[in-house]
Design a protein around this motif. Structure first.
Motif, PDB file in Angstrom:
ATOM      1  N   GLN A 196      32.056  46.908  48.705  1.00 52.00           N
ATOM      2  CA  GLN A 196      32.283  47.290  47.312  1.00 52.00           C
ATOM      3  C   GLN A 196      33.762  47.535  47.016  1.00 52.00           C
ATOM      4  OE1 GLN A 196      29.751  50.521  46.025  1.00 52.00           O
ATOM      5  NE2 GLN A 196      27.936  49.622  46.992  1.00 52.00           N
ATOM      6  N   SER A 197      34.554  47.772  48.055  1.00 52.93           N
ATOM      7  CA  SER A 197      35.995  47.959  47.856  1.00 52.93           C
ATOM      8  C   SER A 197      36.657  46.705  47.312  1.00 52.93           C
ATOM      9  CB  SER A 197      36.660  48.354  49.181  1.00 52.93           C
ATOM     10  OG  SER A 197      36.142  49.573  49.665  1.00 52.93           O
ATOM     11  N   TRP A 198      35.982  45.570  47.448  1.00 56.91           N
ATOM     12  CA  TRP A 198      36.507  44.311  46.930  1.00 56.91           C
ATOM     13  C   TRP A 198      35.941  43.978  45.551  1.00 56.91           C
ATOM     14  CZ3 TRP A 198      40.461  41.630  48.881  1.00 56.91           C
ATOM     15  CH2 TRP A 198      40.852  41.909  50.192  1.00 56.91           C
ATOM     16  N   SER A 199      35.155  44.882  44.986  1.00 52.79           N
ATOM     17  CA  SER A 199      34.587  44.662  43.658  1.00 52.79           C
ATOM     18  C   SER A 199      35.591  45.051  42.583  1.00 52.79           C
ATOM     19  CB  SER A 199      33.305  45.483  43.502  1.00 52.79           C
ATOM     20  OG  SER A 199      32.881  45.504  42.158  1.00 52.79           O
ATOM     21  N   SER A 200      35.637  44.290  41.499  1.00 50.65           N
ATOM     22  CA  SER A 200      36.565  44.609  40.406  1.00 50.65           C
ATOM     23  C   SER A 200      36.243  45.958  39.782  1.00 50.65           C
ATOM     24  CB  SER A 200      36.520  43.508  39.340  1.00 50.65           C
ATOM     25  OG  SER A 200      35.197  43.352  38.840  1.00 50.65           O
ATOM     26  N   ASP A 201      34.976  46.382  39.847  1.00 49.47           N
ATOM     27  CA  ASP A 201      34.597  47.675  39.268  1.00 49.47           C
ATOM     28  C   ASP A 201      35.279  48.835  39.983  1.00 49.47           C
ATOM     29  OD1 ASP A 201      32.953  46.314  37.539  1.00 49.47           O
ATOM     30  OD2 ASP A 201      31.151  46.571  38.776  1.00 49.47           O
ATOM     31  N   ALA A 202      35.612  48.652  41.258  1.00 47.63           N
ATOM     32  CA  ALA A 202      36.205  49.745  42.030  1.00 47.63           C
ATOM     33  C   ALA A 202      37.617  50.082  41.562  1.00 47.63           C
ATOM     34  CB  ALA A 202      36.220  49.384  43.513  1.00 47.63           C
ATOM     35  N   TYR A 203      38.256  49.172  40.821  1.00 42.84           N
ATOM     36  CA  TYR A 203      39.657  49.364  40.449  1.00 42.84           C
ATOM     37  C   TYR A 203      39.830  49.816  38.999  1.00 42.84           C
ATOM     38  CZ  TYR A 203      40.570  47.061  44.852  1.00 42.84           C
ATOM     39  OH  TYR A 203      40.609  46.759  46.187  1.00 42.84           O
ATOM     40  N   GLY A 204      38.716  50.153  38.351  1.00 39.18           N
ATOM     41  CA  GLY A 204      38.787  50.516  36.939  1.00 39.18           C
ATOM     42  C   GLY A 204      39.552  51.793  36.670  1.00 39.18           C
ATOM     43  N   GLU A 205      39.516  52.746  37.605  1.00 39.97           N
ATOM     44  CA  GLU A 205      40.133  54.049  37.360  1.00 39.97           C
ATOM     45  C   GLU A 205      41.446  54.245  38.111  1.00 39.97           C
ATOM     46  OE1 GLU A 205      37.323  57.078  38.218  1.00 39.97           O
ATOM     47  OE2 GLU A 205      35.728  56.212  36.992  1.00 39.97           O
ATOM     48  N   LEU A 206      41.992  53.187  38.681  1.00 39.81           N
ATOM     49  CA  LEU A 206      43.266  53.335  39.383  1.00 39.81           C
ATOM     50  C   LEU A 206      44.398  53.617  38.396  1.00 39.81           C
ATOM     51  CD1 LEU A 206      43.377  50.609  42.187  1.00 39.81           C
ATOM     52  CD2 LEU A 206      42.693  52.994  42.342  1.00 39.81           C
ATOM     53  N   GLU A 207      45.348  54.442  38.814  1.00 42.21           N
ATOM     54  CA  GLU A 207      46.507  54.757  37.984  1.00 42.21           C
ATOM     55  C   GLU A 207      47.584  53.698  38.218  1.00 42.21           C
ATOM     56  OE1 GLU A 207      47.888  58.809  38.228  1.00 42.21           O
ATOM     57  OE2 GLU A 207      45.958  59.454  39.041  1.00 42.21           O
ATOM     58  N   LEU A 208      47.682  52.739  37.309  1.00 45.95           N
ATOM     59  CA  LEU A 208      48.647  51.658  37.478  1.00 45.95           C
ATOM     60  C   LEU A 208      50.083  52.167  37.443  1.00 45.95           C
ATOM     61  CD1 LEU A 208      47.107  48.714  35.432  1.00 45.95           C
ATOM     62  CD2 LEU A 208      47.126  49.062  37.899  1.00 45.95           C
ATOM     63  N   SER A 209      50.338  53.191  36.650  1.00 47.65           N
ATOM     64  CA  SER A 209      51.703  53.734  36.596  1.00 47.65           C
ATOM     65  C   SER A 209      52.106  54.305  37.953  1.00 47.65           C
ATOM     66  CB  SER A 209      51.795  54.813  35.519  1.00 47.65           C
ATOM     67  OG  SER A 209      50.865  55.864  35.773  1.00 47.65           O
ATOM     68  N   ARG A 210      51.174  54.966  38.603  1.00 51.66           N
ATOM     69  CA  ARG A 210      51.452  55.510  39.936  1.00 51.66           C
ATOM     70  C   ARG A 210      51.636  54.384  40.945  1.00 51.66           C
ATOM     71  NH1 ARG A 210      47.168  59.159  43.436  1.00 51.66           N
ATOM     72  NH2 ARG A 210      48.453  59.360  45.325  1.00 51.66           N
ATOM     73  N   LEU A 211      50.815  53.348  40.825  1.00 53.81           N
ATOM     74  CA  LEU A 211      50.922  52.207  41.733  1.00 53.81           C
ATOM     75  C   LEU A 211      52.290  51.545  41.602  1.00 53.81           C
ATOM     76  CD1 LEU A 211      48.091  49.604  42.280  1.00 53.81           C
ATOM     77  CD2 LEU A 211      50.464  48.897  42.189  1.00 53.81           C
ATOM     78  N   LYS A 212      52.755  51.356  40.368  1.00 57.83           N
ATOM     79  CA  LYS A 212      54.059  50.715  40.155  1.00 57.83           C
ATOM     80  C   LYS A 212      55.203  51.602  40.633  1.00 57.83           C
ATOM     81  CE  LYS A 212      53.204  49.607  35.762  1.00 57.83           C
ATOM     82  NZ  LYS A 212      53.378  48.988  34.415  1.00 57.83           N
ATOM     83  N   ARG A 213      55.049  52.916  40.486  1.00 60.27           N
ATOM     84  CA  ARG A 213      56.085  53.825  40.998  1.00 60.27           C
ATOM     85  C   ARG A 213      56.183  53.731  42.516  1.00 60.27           C
ATOM     86  NH1 ARG A 213      53.872  57.523  37.278  1.00 60.27           N
ATOM     87  NH2 ARG A 213      52.826  58.651  38.973  1.00 60.27           N
ATOM     88  N   GLN A 214      55.029  53.619  43.180  1.00 60.25           N
ATOM     89  CA  GLN A 214      55.035  53.516  44.635  1.00 60.25           C
ATOM     90  C   GLN A 214      55.693  52.212  45.089  1.00 60.25           C
ATOM     91  OE1 GLN A 214      53.948  55.926  46.925  1.00 60.25           O
ATOM     92  NE2 GLN A 214      55.095  54.537  48.270  1.00 60.25           N
ATOM     93  N   LEU A 215      55.408  51.117  44.396  1.00 58.87           N
ATOM     94  CA  LEU A 215      56.032  49.839  44.732  1.00 58.87           C
ATOM     95  C   LEU A 215      57.547  49.901  44.537  1.00 58.87           C
ATOM     96  CD1 LEU A 215      53.429  47.446  43.075  1.00 58.87           C
ATOM     97  CD2 LEU A 215      53.888  47.634  45.530  1.00 58.87           C
TER      98      LEU A 215
END
Length: 480
Positions: free
Chosen positions: A150-169
């Protein structure tokens, strides 16, 4: 009073030269030395033990797209569960973005799932593979596999914080720039060629800055579409029909692989005697990368892969390698000089790497080049070859005994599509290797000029480079 004092200090500095940059006294070149492997007097005789590789794991086909691999257990008695995606024919693109997203997702899963072992989820990315790993009780096996799928399901990524992800990158990018790892980016560009797919697979700064949810889901879908799927289980002696049906049902949601129609053609061309320099004013040491781009189109890829491994170990195997013995132990030019073979499905790279102080730069680089030349001119002694074989078999045995290294090596073998007899063939080559055969490998691969990339204060080290390497053309380069 204060301006007068400062003026007097300045005059004193200029008079004495104490405020000026110290002039370097460059180290001279010496004839390369090779280690002696004569046994010390009265040294105890060690018992000889023949190395026996583990039997190949049992592989069970769950479907046309899924394979189940049963491996030996771990000392903890927990079941090792590894969901492995591999793409042998093409690298995964933007894997750095997906890895960061999966890392954030793992925290979310640990907070939301009622499965204690999910807190131990680890992610292991490589250019042709991505492995999600857990260690859980046998009773939680089916549930754990379902969560990994299920970690590869698109539904699993609905609540990710994209702003935090981009800051980490962005933070990761700045860390790489600060710690001097830019040399690895330039090295990859030069040793592979700027058009190589590996150089286009990571560090997509435009996408990292503009990343939104549709782009992230498109990246996830692309990664799934090019993947072959393997479930690796450690410590599960057998899988009954009921468990097999559960595992197949959970993994079926991963979808089918879309075959790659285009095949990669390696167009790398050697540079001749060009020495690429990343100018880093103010740095107190020089980082050095020297190596070879080995051809991938050979009829016998196993021979090329063995040559890459053997030459990296002969000269660069840390304490007992020729480079470490001479350039560190005898001459004190470096804290460490190492060799490594990168044997990937679309590139095979032989690399020697280390760092040295500014005043040693020319002697250090010339020392490496002299050892490459010496390896092609004369075979090693029987004692040196015996020490090399002992070191190699010991390393293989240690990696086989360590669960982490064992699963990593097995995953890489799957990504390279290595056959079940690949390890046995590799061991046989090592067992039968002669000094003359090792020299022949050096002659075949060290005949062309190596690729050289260094990072240092060019204004300080240029005179030394021009004196020690007069036939090499210095070419300033940088990360694009």
């Amino acid at each position: 009073m204060r301006p007068i004092s400062l003026l007097l200090i300045l005059i004193g500095c200029l008079w004495s030269g104490g405020c000026q940059q110290t002039r370097l006294s460059f180290t001279q070149v010496e004839t390369p030395k090779v280690p002696s492997f004569t046994a010390p007097t009265n040294a105890p005789t060690l018992a000889k033990k023949e190395f026996t590789p583990l039997a190949p794991p049992e592989v069970i086909s769950l479907s046309d797209e899924l394979s189940l691999h049963l491996l030996p257990g771990t000392p903890s008695k927990l079941v090792g569960i590894h969901l492995l995606a591999v793409s042998p024919d093409a690298p995964y693109e933007n894997l750095d973005i997906l890895h960061t997203a999966l890392t954030q997702l793992s925290v979310k899963l640990a907070n939301q799932r009622d499965l204690p072992c999910i807190e131990g989820l680890t992610i292991h990315p490589s250019i042709h593979g991505l492995r999600l790993s857990l260690k859980c009780p046998a009773s939680a096996l089916a549930q754990a596999v379902d969560i990994l799928a299920q970690s590869w399901s698109s539904d699993a990524y609905g609540e990710l914080e994209l702003s935090r992800l981009k800051r980490q990158l962005a933070l990761d990018k700045h860390i790489r720039a600060f710690n001097g790892s830019e040399i690895e980016e330039v090295w990859a560009d030069k040793i592979l060629g700027s058009a190589h797919p590996y150089n286009k697979a990571l560090n997509n700064r435009e996408l990292q800055q503009s990343l939104d949810k549709p782009q992230l889901l498109a990246l996830l879908a692309q990664t799934k579409a090019q993947s072959q799927w393997h479930l690796l289980l450690e410590g599960v002696p057998q899988v009954d029909d009921s468990l097999r049906e559960q595992l197949t049902a959970s993994l079926s949601q991963l979808g089918a692989q879309q075959r790659q129609e285009e095949r990669f053609v390696d167009t790398f061309s050697p540079y001749g005697k060009q020495l690429f320099v990343i100018d880093a004013p103010g740095t107190v040491q020089t980082q050095v990368r020297i190596g070879y781009h080995l051809p991938m189109g050979l009829a016998d890829q196993e021979d090329s892969a063995f040559a890459c491994e053997a030459l990296s170990r002969w000269l660069g195997r840390s304490f007992s390698g020729r480079l470490y013995f001479d350039l560190r132990e005898q001459r004190g030019l470096t804290y460490g000089i190492y060799g490594r073979c990168f044997n990937n499905p679309m590139a095979r790279i032989l690399k020697y790497y280390g760092a040295t102080q500014q005043q040693h730069t020319g002697a250090f680089i010339r020392g490496i080049l002299d050892h490459l030349k010496l390896a092609a001119e004369a075979p090693p002694s029987e004692a040196e070859l015996a020490a090399l074989k002992t070191s190699q078999f010991s390393q293989i045995a240690l990696r086989q005994d360590d669960p982490g290294h064992r699963i990593e090596d097995y995953s890489q073998a799957i990504a390279r599509q290595a056959g079940s007899d690949a390890m046995a063939a590799r061991l046989k080559r090592w067992q039968t290797l002669t000094p003359e055969e090792l020299q022949a490998l050096a002659q075949a691969h060290f005949g062309q000029e190596p690729v050289i990339v260094i990072r240092g204060d060019l204004a300080r080290i240029r005179p030394d480079l021009e004196e020690k390497l007069p036939e090499w053309q210095l070419k300033v380069t940088s990360v694009d």
